[in-house]
Design an enzyme around this catalytic site. Structure first.
Site, PDB file in Angstrom:
ATOM      1  CG  HIS C 129      -1.880   1.133   1.280  1.00 34.32           C
ATOM      2  ND1 HIS C 129      -2.179   1.779   2.455  1.00 34.32           N
ATOM      3  CD2 HIS C 129      -2.559   1.761   0.320  1.00 34.32           C
ATOM      4  CE1 HIS C 129      -3.013   2.767   2.200  1.00 34.32           C
ATOM      5  NE2 HIS C 129      -3.279   2.777   0.907  1.00 34.32           N
ATOM      6  CB  CYS C 148       0.289   2.188   7.983  1.00 32.59           C
ATOM      7  SG  CYS C 148       1.973   2.338   8.577  1.00 32.59           S
ATOM      8  CG  HIS C 149      -2.901   3.185   5.647  1.00 34.63           C
ATOM      9  ND1 HIS C 149      -1.567   3.180   5.293  1.00 34.63           N
ATOM     10  CD2 HIS C 149      -3.187   4.465   6.006  1.00 34.63           C
ATOM     11  CE1 HIS C 149      -1.064   4.396   5.416  1.00 34.63           C
ATOM     12  NE2 HIS C 149      -2.024   5.196   5.857  1.00 34.63           N
ATOM     13  N   GLY C 150      -4.284  -0.926   7.826  1.00 30.70           N
ATOM     14  CA  GLY C 150      -5.111  -2.110   8.005  1.00 30.70           C
ATOM     15  C   GLY C 150      -5.156  -3.095   6.853  1.00 30.70           C
ATOM     16  N   PRO C 163      -6.521  -2.077   2.087  1.00 26.01           N
ATOM     17  CG  PRO C 163      -5.494  -0.135   2.916  1.00 26.01           C
ATOM     18  CD  PRO C 163      -6.131  -1.427   3.351  1.00 26.01           C
TER      19      PRO C 163
END
Lengths: 431, 291, 184
Positions: C129, C148-150, C163
């Site tokens: 990502h 950080c963003h799963g 993501p």
């Protein structure tokens, strides 16, 4: 000239729109159309050459800073890494290192032209003074830059030159420690020198803008040295572009050939071999000398037996240039029409070269080996010490005595009324 | 044709005479700079001059001398094994544009042991060198190097040819120039006399006549005939070995010299053409303009 | 200019006039040479920012697999980036193999390991990502989870949820012996 009015007429809608908001096109066109005396010779091309030198040094310097490490343990190896591992790094570094020398060659010739043709005289005093400031900043920048590779000459040059500050009575010692960031030249010194070496070129660039601004206001001098009367302007002037852009361009290419010969075939000829020995604070090289362009000033420094006196003389040698417009009392600008002054000037040039030569010699060495000599005060008469003193004396006499007195006493040759006059054939003039 | 011709010419005259003066000074300069040491002998190297290139066979022989003789005391910290396979280097092979793939270079690297740290335990260990490793330094630090050599640290040789005036010739002359010290020269057992070494022997001279040229050097004569067995069958005389190792050090000092000269040739040709065209353009623009 | 041409009329901006083509040609040639010079100067200034020879020389490293315990991973640094070397348990291998081709792009576990060495997974430890380092053994699929963003990765390093657009990258590597790999 100062009364040069803008002749630019915006043609397209975009140009008109820009002209009322940011008249940058007008600014550029005004420079391109700047009326310039048609008799400017090749000595007037060094301004353009110097602009190129400054740009070259700034661009290559920014690139080198991407790879250089300002740390006493790493600096030397990081410079050699640029020479070996960075793509084309050897080229960029050699251009930067030799570029400094080229810059000084050009600036000295530029100053020599200003001196010979009286370009410092009214109404151009500010052009000259800003120019002197640029020269002083160049010396400072070059000195700071020479320290960065952290070779033996870097280190000992920094040691000797910062010690000059210590010569100032009372406050010298604390200032010296402040300047170095410690009792000796060390990592703190290297870091701040790097920072300042990066800063000063942009200060120089700012001064160049002022230099050009002043030039635009007062107008170009010319080899005849006269102000061009208003009614002769159409006959005696040419627009800067294309006449002088192409002339400057040609001169720049010739200069680049010289530059290229050094970069590609003699890249280390203007440097000193000792600077490829990593800095060693415990061992001084046998014979330390500054870069060639500082040798005359270094010679003046050593000519004075007193430490503080030497520093004053050295800075005085540069400082005297700043007040030159008021030292020269002559009404005639160009030395073409001042035969006596011209002779003194020729001697002055030889003196400058002589000082440069002396700056690279050991002071006690005999000038003429084997010639019998006697001791005068603190040294043999037949020694570089005394030769340097003689030359230093002339250097200052030239500015402080000859400039003011010759201007009043000498009888100049008749100066032509217009610059076209000398261009016309003799027969035509007589007829 | 110009009424003030006399004056313009005189300014030119100044410059001509100044140039001549500078030229004379430049010619005189090396003679002065040589000082007390003997002027180096000419090695007549292949890489001299604007078109000179390194002789690959000589560089290979020089590397062997360096590795088997010099490297026991001198470091070469700026050199990596991969450099040996660089373009114009001793083991350059066009088949391997990436020197790290060059089998000869890989094999040479593998012969050497370099210190490293175990990535698990953090303990010091020795491992085979790779092409990315530096040439091993015989001493762990400068103090150890000085201590092992009677207080005189053997200098790093990476850029030695640039760090001495007339580098390659100097190295060649120094290494092959050891002679018996002249009688009357006061010296200790840790000192060795070499006429090409910089120095001033006046305080140590008790003999008759002129003070001998040169100075004292801490390094004893390092080369003996036949000390190295060259792979190409060249006879390993002291002169040959000194010349080969001087060439090798000239290359390590300036590995991009050949590239530099070749590029310079193109650049200068281009600039000359560029100057010609611009001059023609200049003449056209100024045609019919009095100045 | 010694060969000064005298022209009492002075400049009028027009020179010659008859041979306009030849005049233009010489100016165009001079201008073109200047542009050419600019381009030639620009190249070294751009190229110097490309990886230097010493950086390129460090393109490969070797790693001793015996340093990894079963069920664990070792993170090594290669070209400045983390590389996960994971010694997977039989249960983990069985699970990721049974799932077939999943992730993005859909890949089987066999495509992501070397034949005969299926127990070791070697992937670059940068989330596809935005480059964070996923944490080991967490997330919904038993592989990695990027804090950080799963993004959730399975034990084959394939993206399963979140993501990140791609599976964890498998670098070029080869087995020097059964217990030694060379990455790069």
């Amino acid at each position: 000239m100062s009364d040069h009015e803008s002749t630019y007429v915006p043609k397209t809608a975009i140009e008109r729109w820009m002209d009322t908001r940011l008249p940058i096109i007008r600014f550029g066109m005004d420079y391109a159309n700047l009326p310039t005396p048609r008799n400017l010779n090749y000595w007037w091309t060094f301004g353009g050459i110097l602009a190129l030198c400054l740009m070259t040094q700034i661009i290559t310097g920014i690139v080198l800073a991407m790879h250089y490490t300002p740390n006493t343990a790493l600096a030397f190896a990081s410079v050699e890494r640029i020479m070996r591992d960075v793509n084309g790094g050897w080229l960029i570094r050699y251009v930067h290192a030799n570029g400094a020398s080229m810059f000084f060659i050009a600036v000295y010739l530029h100053m020599l032209r200003g001196l010979y043709y009286g370009s410092y005289k009214a109404p151009r005093e500010m052009i000259w003074i800003v120019g002197c400031l640029i020269f002083f900043l160049m010396i400072a920048t070059a000195f700071l830059g020479y320290v960065l590779p952290w070779g033996q000459m870097s280190f000992w040059g920094a040691e000797v030159i910062t010690n000059l500050i210590g010569a100032i009575p009372v406050v010298g010692e604390p200032i010296l420690i402040w300047l170095r960031g410690g009792p000796a030249i060390d990592n703190a010194t290297l870091n701040r020198f790097f920072s300042l070496h990066y800063l000063l070129p942009f200060v120089i660039a700012g001064c160049v803008v002022l230099h050009l601004w002043a030039l635009h206001a007062a107008g170009q001098n010319n080899p005849v040295g006269i102000l061009i009367p208003k009614d002769r302007q159409k006959k005696d002037m040419l627009p800067f572009h294309p006449y002088f852009t192409v002339k400057d361009g040609f001169a720049i290419i010739l200069f680049l050939i010289l530059f290229a010969v050094f970069v590609f075939y003699q890249p280390n000829a203007l440097g000193h071999a000792d600077n490829y020995i990593p800095a060693n604070p415990l061992q001084t090289p046998a014979h330390i000398v500054p870069e060639w362009y500082m040798l005359p000033f270094y010679a003046i420094l050593r000519a004075i037996p007193d430490k503080f006196g030497g520093v004053v003389a050295m800075f005085g040698a540069i400082g005297v240039l700043f007040v030159l417009p008021w030292l020269d009392t002559s009404k005639v600008r160009s030395m073409r029409y001042r035969p006596t002054m011209r002779t003194c000037f020729i001697i002055f040039l030889f003196v400058c070269f002589g000082l440069g030569w002396c700056g690279g010699q050991l002071p006690d060495a005999p000038v003429v080996p084997g010639m019998p000599s006697f001791n005068l005060f603190d040294g043999q008469l037949n020694s570089y010490l005394w030769l340097t003193r003689l030359l230093t004396a002339y250097y200052f006499i030239f500015f402080l005595v000859l400039m003011p007195f010759l201007g009043l006493r000498e009888k100049p040759l008749p100066v032509p009324a217009t610059i076209s006059e000398p261009v016309l054939p003799v027969t035509e003039q007589k007829g | 044709m110009i009424s003030n011709e006399k004056k313009t010419v005189s300014f030119r005259k100044i410059l001509v005479s100044l140039t001549a003066a500078v030229g004379l000074v430049a010619i005189a300069a090396p003679a002065m700079a040589a000082g007390g040491a003997k002027h180096p002998r000419e090695g007549n190297f292949s890489f001299e001059g604007p078109f000179g290139t390194y002789d690959q066979g000589q560089l290979q022989r020089g590397y062997k001398v360096y590795k088997e003789v010099c490297a026991s005391c001198h470091g070469m910290d700026l050199m990596h094994f991969r450099n040996l396979g660089d373009k114009h280097g001793p083991f350059w092979n066009p088949k391997y544009p990436n020197p790290n793939d060059n089998p000869v270079v890989k094999a040479l690297a593998k012969e050497a042991q370099v210190p490293d740290i175990d990535s698990e335990t953090g303990e010091a260990l020795m491992r085979d060198a790779t092409t990315a490793d530096k040439f091993p330094n015989p001493y762990p630090n400068a103090t150890a190097a000085a201590a092992a050599n009677g207080g005189a640290m053997p200098p790093d040789l990476s850029v030695m040819a640039k760090a001495r005036h007339d580098g390659a010739n100097y190295i060649y002359s120094l290494l092959s120039g050891y002679v018996t010290p002249p009688a009357g020269l006061k010296m200790t057992s840790a000192q060795h006399y070499n006429p090409y070494m910089a120095g001033d022997l006046t305080p140590f001279w008790e003999g008759k006549g002129h003070v001998p040229p040169g100075g004292f050097i801490a390094m004893p004569a390092p080369l003996r005939a036949g000390q190295v067995t060259y792979d190409d069958g060249t006879e390993a005389t002291v002169d040959q070995m000194a010349k080969d190792v001087a060439a090798f050090i000239a290359w390590t000092s300036e590995p991009k010299a050949t590239e530099r000269k070749q590029m310079g040739f193109g650049v200068i040709i281009f600039l000359l053409l560029f100057a010609g065209i611009t001059y023609a353009s200049y003449r056209r623009i100024w045609k019919g303009v009095a100045h | 200019m010694a060969e000064s041409v005298v022209n009492a009329e002075g400049p009028d901006g027009q020179h010659g006039g008859g041979d306009a083509t030849r005049r233009d040609f010489i100016h165009i040639a001079a201008g073109a040479a200047a542009v050419g010079a600019g381009v030639m100067v620009a190249w070294p200034l751009i190229n110097q920012m490309n990886p230097a020879a010493d950086t390129l020389a460090l393109a490969s490293i070797e790693f001793d697999l015996t340093k990894v315990q079963e069920g664990q991973q070792v993170v090594i640094k290669w070209q400045g980036k983390p590389v996960f070397v994971r010694y997977r348990t039989p249960a983990e291998i069985q699970k990721v193999s049974a799932e077939g081709a999943v992730g993005s792009p859909p890949q089987t576990d066999v495509e992501r390991t070397k034949a005969g060495h299926e127990k070791y997974l070697v992937v670059i430890g940068s989330c596809t990502h935005l480059g964070c380092v996923p944490t080991f053994g967490t997330g919904d699929f038993g592989g990695w989870f990027c804090p950080c963003h799963g993004s959730h990765y399975d034990a084959s390093g394939r993206i399963r949820k979140g993501p990140a657009p791609l599976n964890l990258v498998v670098p070029n590597y080869e087995y020097m012996s059964d217990t030694r790999v060379k990455i790069g």
